[in-house]
Design an enzyme around this catalytic site. Structure first.
Site, PDB file in Angstrom:
ATOM      1  N   GLY A  55       0.811  -1.203   0.000  1.00 46.46           N
ATOM      2  CA  GLY A  55       0.000   0.000   0.000  1.00 46.46           C
ATOM      3  C   GLY A  55       0.844   1.253   0.000  1.00 46.46           C
ATOM      4  O   GLY A  55       0.323   2.364  -0.127  1.00 46.46           O
ATOM      5  N   PRO A  79      -1.738   1.949  -5.169  1.00 40.96           N
ATOM      6  CA  PRO A  79      -1.458   3.182  -4.449  1.00 40.96           C
ATOM      7  C   PRO A  79      -2.601   3.607  -3.541  1.00 40.96           C
ATOM      8  O   PRO A  79      -2.457   4.545  -2.757  1.00 40.96           O
ATOM      9  CB  PRO A  79      -1.252   4.202  -5.575  1.00 40.96           C
ATOM     10  N   HIS A 114      -2.343  15.830   2.889  1.00 42.74           N
ATOM     11  CA  HIS A 114      -2.116  14.659   3.723  1.00 42.74           C
ATOM     12  C   HIS A 114      -1.330  15.088   4.954  1.00 42.74           C
ATOM     13  O   HIS A 114      -0.766  16.183   5.001  1.00 42.74           O
ATOM     14  CB  HIS A 114      -1.310  13.588   2.972  1.00 42.74           C
ATOM     15  N   LYS A 118       3.735  12.509   5.274  1.00 40.36           N
ATOM     16  CA  LYS A 118       3.704  11.944   3.919  1.00 40.36           C
ATOM     17  C   LYS A 118       4.565  12.822   3.028  1.00 40.36           C
ATOM     18  O   LYS A 118       4.214  13.963   2.732  1.00 40.36           O
ATOM     19  CB  LYS A 118       2.276  11.860   3.380  1.00 40.36           C
TER      20      LYS A 118
END
Length: 234
Positions: A55, A79, A114, A118
């Site tokens: 993932g 993704p 995000h 990230k």
């Protein structure tokens, strides 16, 4: 209680993985790490013969796919693990195939927010941009034009992210505007927390285990659309 054992990069990671596989027959690894670790981790899984769900976004995706295919290993690589978002993604792909240039002459902006940890641009945003490009008549929208919002002020104010979700969220807005500015379309998906990804990842792992047990067909590398088509959306 669940025993958690940390294995560092300077330790025998393959040995530790093979030990876990022996202890837990049929084990499937679920990988949510960092872009820089994608290819190295996949090489480890391939060397140990351990099926996995990837993932994590980023890394050298072409090499990732080639390595897994060469190893003949079972894997789900995507993704995006959120099933409803994957369904939206698949729907947009169908739209692009059925109605190419439906948004010819339109311009597009893409903004994604995000959590600050990230470090890469959203893989989901990149995938959706492919479909939107198909409907923009080939005029093209570059992944470099995707705006990343990682600062708290922008997340709380501009994006409207709840404060309690700053450490885990995914807010995406895709806006298409006609040449004369008189028509605007907006596609949005806003996620707080990580439960949507956890649920999809578990479904992917179960799907993979079932495929391994069945041992049918030559296809061993799957994506989340394959998982949904198998009935996981129900």
């Amino acid at each position: 209680a669940v025993e958690v054992r940390m294995v560092g990069t300077d330790e025998d990671r393959r040995g530790a993985l093979e030990e876990a596989m022996e202890k837990y027959p049929g084990m499937v690894v679920i990988d949510f790490t960092l872009p820089a670790a994608v290819n190295e981790n996949a090489e480890l899984y391939c060397a140990a013969g351990c099926p996995f769900v990837m993932g994590t976004t980023g890394g050298d995706r072409a090499k990732l796919m080639d390595d897994v295919a060469s190893a003949g290993l079972y894997a789900v690589i995507a993704p995006q693990m959120g099933k409803q978002i994957v369904a939206l993604q698949a729907g947009l792909e169908t739209m692009a195939e059925s109605f190419p240039a439906a948004f010819g002459g339109y311009t597009m902006t893409v903004v994604e927010s995000h959590q600050s940890t990230k470090v890469d641009t959203s893989g989901t945003a990149k995938e959706l941009v492919k479909s939107f490009n198909g409907m923009l008549g080939g005029e093209g929208f570059s992944n470099d034009d995707i705006e990343m919002v990682r600062d708290e002020e922008g997340q709380l104010g501009r994006m409207g992210v709840p404060k309690e979700a700053l450490s885990g969220h995914a807010y995406h807005t895709y806006e298409l505007t006609s040449a004369d500015g008189s028509v605007t379309f907006q596609f949005q998906h806003n996620v707080c927390g990580r439960s949507i990804y956890a649920e999809g990842s578990v479904d992917a792992a179960v799907f993979l285990a079932e495929r391994i047990a069945a041992g049918a067909g030559d296809k061993k590398v799957f994506n989340m659309v394959d998982v949904l088509k198998s009935g996981a959306m129900a």
